[in-house]
Design an enzyme around this catalytic site. Structure first.
Site, PDB file in Angstrom:
ATOM      1  N   GLU A  27       0.861  -1.188   0.000  1.00 55.15           N
ATOM      2  CA  GLU A  27       0.000   0.000   0.000  1.00 55.15           C
ATOM      3  C   GLU A  27       0.899   1.241   0.000  1.00 55.15           C
ATOM      4  OE1 GLU A  27      -2.502   0.169   3.501  1.00 55.15           O
ATOM      5  OE2 GLU A  27      -3.763   1.749   2.646  1.00 55.15           O
ATOM      6  N   ASN A  72      -6.795   1.213   3.203  1.00 53.22           N
ATOM      7  CA  ASN A  72      -7.550   2.447   3.396  1.00 53.22           C
ATOM      8  C   ASN A  72      -7.229   3.468   2.309  1.00 53.22           C
ATOM      9  OD1 ASN A  72      -8.516   1.288   5.726  1.00 53.22           O
ATOM     10  ND2 ASN A  72      -7.093   2.346   7.081  1.00 53.22           N
ATOM     11  N   GLU A 173     -12.421  -2.715   3.590  1.00 54.83           N
ATOM     12  CA  GLU A 173     -12.924  -2.381   4.939  1.00 54.83           C
ATOM     13  C   GLU A 173     -14.022  -1.325   4.906  1.00 54.83           C
ATOM     14  OE1 GLU A 173      -9.710  -1.515   7.665  1.00 54.83           O
ATOM     15  OE2 GLU A 173      -8.920  -3.547   7.501  1.00 54.83           O
ATOM     16  N   TYR A 244      -5.703  -8.211  12.725  1.00 53.59           N
ATOM     17  CA  TYR A 244      -4.404  -7.847  13.313  1.00 53.59           C
ATOM     18  C   TYR A 244      -4.459  -8.166  14.796  1.00 53.59           C
ATOM     19  CZ  TYR A 244      -3.567  -5.160   9.027  1.00 53.59           C
ATOM     20  OH  TYR A 244      -3.367  -4.783   7.724  1.00 53.59           O
ATOM     21  N   GLU A 292      -5.483  -9.279   4.656  1.00 52.07           N
ATOM     22  CA  GLU A 292      -4.659  -8.459   5.556  1.00 52.07           C
ATOM     23  C   GLU A 292      -4.603  -9.161   6.903  1.00 52.07           C
ATOM     24  OE1 GLU A 292      -5.236  -4.242   6.156  1.00 52.07           O
ATOM     25  OE2 GLU A 292      -5.979  -4.022   4.098  1.00 52.07           O
TER      26      GLU A 292
HETATM   27  O1  AHR Z   1      -2.542  -2.205   6.634  1.00 49.74           O
HETATM   28  C1  AHR Z   1      -2.869  -0.968   7.175  1.00 49.74           C
HETATM   29  C2  AHR Z   1      -4.350  -0.699   7.139  1.00 49.74           C
HETATM   30  O2  AHR Z   1      -5.020  -1.593   7.965  1.00 49.74           O
HETATM   31  C3  AHR Z   1      -5.015  -0.885   5.808  1.00 49.74           C
HETATM   32  O3  AHR Z   1      -4.867   0.231   5.002  1.00 49.74           O
HETATM   33  C4  AHR Z   1      -6.435  -1.093   6.191  1.00 49.74           C
HETATM   34  O4  AHR Z   1      -7.128  -1.878   5.271  1.00 49.74           O
HETATM   35  C5  AHR Z   1      -6.363  -1.726   7.566  1.00 49.74           C
HETATM   36  O5  AHR Z   1      -7.173  -1.076   8.455  1.00 49.74           O
END
Ligand code: AHR
Length: 499
Positions: A27, A72, A173, A244, A292
């Site tokens: 990204e 994002n 997202e 995450y 992700e």
């Molecule tokens: O990886 C960082 C961010 O985490 C990404 O842009 C988003 O998709 C997620 O919230």
């Protein structure tokens, strides 16, 4: 010493592991691209400005796909900004990360970089603040043979042949309040369906990925996923899942248990898909795109608001340590364990930002401990996932009960070589593992790789790049159809067996 018994059986397989679970995510965030994969003027940069010192760490990963450009970032992105002559590209305000995007690196550069690195691209289109037509235009630019506005533009920009990108994410997202263009599940599902329809009418070979919930903690999970799927089911092929985990509270025992949440999350998403499939009486299969996932601690999520409108500042550069290698390792085992439902998985992200490959602008490149867990997964995780029954001593942590000290997952490849990934979560004690091989005869241990450290917070730096690295010094051995090993405390293990 802690103890655990494991059983694998040749006849008890989960599924073939899809090649696309060995993928990553790039990204234009912080220094992932600028100062990461791309830095013209760096001593290792090639004629396109791609850092070759970084490439040296990426190549051995043998990545199948790289998801691009977000994230994002996508929610206010115009893909056309990143094509054609660089000097004509607009500088833009990039609101997701509160930066200035120069657009020096865009779709065209990513196509070249991916080609050089031997991976394919999974594109994300912006359905948050743009619409169906712009998404269709992007497919036309990338995949249409020629003779039309966008396909001829691609040729003019140096790509005579179609890029033939097969995998397309329909935004990112979009359930999140942080997203410009956030939408409720049903509204998004209807839009995604029309976009997928239009895009597939241009190229019927493409596969589309519906954005699902951005984490299991979202209040709208799993209703958002079910509603979006109900509106779009037969037009989409994958449901995107993000997760995450972090150690913000600095409680390592609790942290190392968190991949169990990933397990449950993936089970629940698979159940949501099955529910919609059954409700629709559909024969169509939708799989999970876990596009992700990683460990992410930083309060640095907020650092972007402290100094705004910089170009490629260092953002989200957590210092990843030995314990992060085990936490990421646990998530990777969860991907393998869900081989029947997870068919795409992209570790997030590839360089610098939430990443284990670290660079200094105009300086060196080195890797942090979790890089090795991911490397081993990409090197030894290919094949068929075996049902891996673990019966282990357990512990209770702040948030989780009955956490097995041992997390393990086995894979058998096409040549019948077996790899057993094993994590000892105990921070204090070794673990005696005994693994019964049922239906696998005549095997011996070829290699036992161990990654561990005395201090869970041990890491690598530019000056000490080898402070934490794996060694082939494990003690696993085969005795009467059983693999016996004493696993170091807090260790990631890869045990390779063959006949
Ligand atoms: O990886 C960082 C961010 O985490 C990404 O842009 C988003 O998709 C997620 O919230």
């Amino acid at each position: 010493m802690k103890k655990a018994k494991v059983i694998i059986d040749k006849d008890f397989t989960i599924a073939e592991i899809d090649e696309k679970v060995f993928s990553s995510f790039v990204e234009p965030l912080g220094r992932c691209i600028y100062g990461g994969i791309y830095e013209p003027g760096h001593e290792s940069a090639d004629e396109d400005g791609f850092r070759q010192d970084v490439m040296e760490y990426i190549k051995p990963l043998n990545l199948t796909l790289n998801r691009f450009p977000g994230g994002n970032f996508t929610s206010t992105y115009r893909w056309e900004d990143g094509i054609g002559p660089k000097e004509e590209r607009p500088r833009r305000v990039e609101v997701a990360w509160q930066c200035i995007e120069t657009n020096e690196f865009g779709l065209d550069e990513f196509a070249k970089w991916s080609d050089k690195n031997g991976s394919d691209v999974m594109m994300t289109v912006n359905l948050a603040t743009r619409g169906v037509l712009e998404a269709m235009d992007c497919v036309e630019y990338c995949n249409f043979e020629g003779g039309t506005h966008w396909s001829e533009m691609r040729k003019k920009n140096g790509f005579e042949k179609p890029l033939n990108y097969k995998y397309w994410c329909l935004s990112n997202e979009i359930d999140g309040i942080w997203q410009v263009g956030q939408k409720p599940g049903r509204e998004y599902g209807l839009l995604a369906k029309e976009a997928a329809k239009g895009m597939k009418l241009i190229d019927s070979e493409i596969k589309t990925v519906l954005a699902g919930s951005s984490s299991p903690g979202q209040d709208t999970f799993p209703a958002f996923d079910v509603e979006a799927l109900e509106e779009s089911y037969d037009f989409i092929d994958y449901l995107s899942v993000h997760h995450y985990i972090g150690n913000m509270e600095n409680d390592s025992a609790n942290y190392l248990a968190k991949p169990m949440v990933t397990d449950r999350y993936l089970d629940n998403v698979a159940a949501a898909i099955a529910f919609v499939k059954a409700k629709k009486r559909s024969e169509h299969e939708v799989y999970i795109s876990f596009d992700e996932f990683n460990t992410w601690h930083s309060i640095a999520r907020e650092e972007r608001f402290e100094k705004k409108w910089r170009v490629a500042p260092p953002l989200l550069e957590d210092t990843y340590t030995a314990e992060d290698a085990l936490a990421l390792g646990g998530m990777l085992l969860s991907v393998l364990r869900h081989a029947d439902s997870v068919k795409i998985a992209c570790v997030s992200e590839l360089v610098n930002c939430i990443s284990h490959i670290r660079t200094r602008n105009q300086g060196g490149c080195w890797v942090l401990p979790p890089y090795y867990a991911f490397l081993h997964y990409t090197q030894y995780g290919r094949g068929t996932a075996l049902l891996t029954k673990v019966n282990s001593d357990v512990y209770d942590s702040k948030d989780y009960k009955d956490v097995p000290y041992l997390d393990a997952q086995a894979v058998v490849d096409a040549q019948d070589n077996i790899t057993v990934f094993a994590i000892n979560r105990s921070l204090e004690e070794q673990l005696e593992m005994s693994l019964e091989l049922r239906g696998f005869e005549g095997y011996s241990v070829k290699k036992h790789i161990v990654l561990t450290a005395d201090d869970p917070k041990a890491t690598n730096t530019e000056d000490t790049p080898d402070a934490v690295k794996p060694a082939e010094n494990g003690n696993a051995r085969c005795e009467n159809g059983c693999v016996k090993a004493v696993l170091d405390k807090m260790s990631w293990n890869v045990i390779c067996l063959s006949k």
